[in-house]
Design an enzyme around this catalytic site. Structure first.
Site, PDB file in Angstrom:
ATOM      1  N   ARG A   1       0.836  -1.196   0.000  1.00 53.42           N
ATOM      2  CA  ARG A   1       0.000   0.000   0.000  1.00 53.42           C
ATOM      3  C   ARG A   1       0.872   1.249   0.000  1.00 53.42           C
ATOM      4  NH1 ARG A   1      -2.860   1.250   4.197  1.00 53.42           N
ATOM      5  NH2 ARG A   1      -4.536   2.307   3.107  1.00 53.42           N
TER       6      ARG A   1
ATOM      7  N   ARG B   1      -1.190   1.515  13.449  1.00 55.34           N
ATOM      8  CA  ARG B   1      -0.068   0.756  14.024  1.00 55.34           C
ATOM      9  C   ARG B   1      -0.384   0.443  15.467  1.00 55.34           C
ATOM     10  NH1 ARG B   1       4.131   1.043  10.524  1.00 55.34           N
ATOM     11  NH2 ARG B   1       4.111   2.751   9.037  1.00 55.34           N
TER      12      ARG B   1
ATOM     13  N   LYS C   1       4.983  -9.361  10.561  1.00 52.15           N
ATOM     14  CA  LYS C   1       4.218  -9.345   9.317  1.00 52.15           C
ATOM     15  C   LYS C   1       4.476 -10.611   8.512  1.00 52.15           C
ATOM     16  CE  LYS C   1       3.110  -6.564   5.255  1.00 52.15           C
ATOM     17  NZ  LYS C   1       3.208  -5.240   4.603  1.00 52.15           N
TER      18      LYS C   1
END
Length: 327
Positions: free
Chosen positions: A121, A324, A190
């Protein structure tokens, strides 16, 4: 001769001399040596023993289109128009966009061993070692416009989580497009990123490219170069095959896309919230140059994330903010 041709020969666990490799590949020993140097530069570990030759230090499973198609269920296969497996591309999403420009693209899938210009993104770079990730893009043409596609990237995240959970991998979802994995220390890294790109009419026909980059088996040397905490499928499912994961994921994705105009995100909302990584947690919301702290709540039937802050409750739409988690 391609990098893939050389890797196929070296991944059988046996040593091969430069001369043998040259004969099998139809090239000179000098050409083989140059390609071996490329493998080293790509962080593909080699063993070289004088008098015996070369082999891979660790096995490397290459993507195999025929195995992936054979692993699909009847339901998944009926929606697949064509599957491409490429060694290197700038971007698998760009490959499918070009297919749409050529009048194809619908129901087509592109898998690639390594991308040179992969994006997340907001144009962020997505890099992975050669053959150590599962990167794929799926093209689909929708007739009812962009509004019907709200929350699609979140639904894709649920599809991946479903597959991983069948293999004992307990993933978490970060709004709007990340899949996370908890390590032994309880820290989230991630595992995957999702990029859904839409072009066409807001109220009519449009073309969608749904791209995913999934860390599969990341060497420690590569992880050390990454600024953020990352995770890989083999951290929790070391016996899972990359081709099997691709087949099972497509079995989820193809019916998802085929039925999304009818079901919308509402059919996926409950499952997404059940895997919500930061529900009830303090998060930092980034919107352009603005930043503020808030408490993350659940996502609604359109895929919007609700948060609560000192000014009240607010609904956050995709594509305009970043969230976040604060630990």
């Amino acid at each position: 001769m391609t990098i893939g041709d050389l890797i196929r020969l070296l991944s059988d666990g046996e040593f091969h001399s430069g001369e043998q490799l040259g004969e099998r590949l139809g090239v000179s020993r000098t050409a083989v040596w140059k390609q071996l140097k490329k493998l080293e530069a790509m962080d593909i570990p080699l063993e070289a023993v004088k008098g015996q030759g070369y082999r891979l230090s660790m096995p490397l499973e290459l993507l195999d289109g025929s195995r992936i198609v054979a692993g699909l269920s009847r339901k998944g296969r009926q929606h697949l128009a064509r599957l491409f497996v490429e060694e290197t591309l700038p971007s698998s999403n760009e490959f499918i966009r070009q297919r749409f420009a050529q009048g194809a693209g619908h129901g087509e899938v592109c898998l690639v061993e390594q991308q040179s210009a992969g994006r997340g993104r907001r144009g962020r770079v997505w890099t992975t070692p050669w053959g150590r990730a599962l990167m794929l893009s799926v093209g689909w043409r929708f007739e009812t416009g962009v509004v019907a596609l709200e929350g699609l990237s979140l639904a894709v995240g649920v599809a991946l989580s479903r597959v991983l959970e069948r293999h004992g991998v307990s993933s978490r979802l970060k709004w709007p497009n990340d899949v996370l994995l908890e390590d032994a220390d309880g820290q989230l890294g991630k595992l995957a990123g999702i990029l859904v790109e839409i072009s066409g009419d807001a109220a009519g026909p449009c073309e969608v490219v749904a791209g995913m980059g999934i860390n599969f088996d990341l060497p420690a040397s590569f992880r050390e170069k990454i600024e953020q905490r990352v995770a890989a499928v083999h951290d929790q499912a070391s016996s899972l095959s990359r081709n099997q994961l691709a087949a099972e994921l497509l079995d989820e994705l193809m019916p998802l896309l085929a039925g999304y105009e009818v079901s919308g995100f509402a059919a996926w909302q409950k499952e997404w919230n059940a895997r919500h990584a930061f529900q009830g947690c303090q998060v930092e919301v980034q919107r352009g140059q603005q930043r503020f702290m808030a408490t993350a709540e659940s996502v609604d039937a359109s895929g919007n994330l609700w948060v609560c802050h000192e000014r009240g409750r607010e609904r956050l739409g995709g594509g305009e903010i970043s969230v976040r988690g604060r630990t």
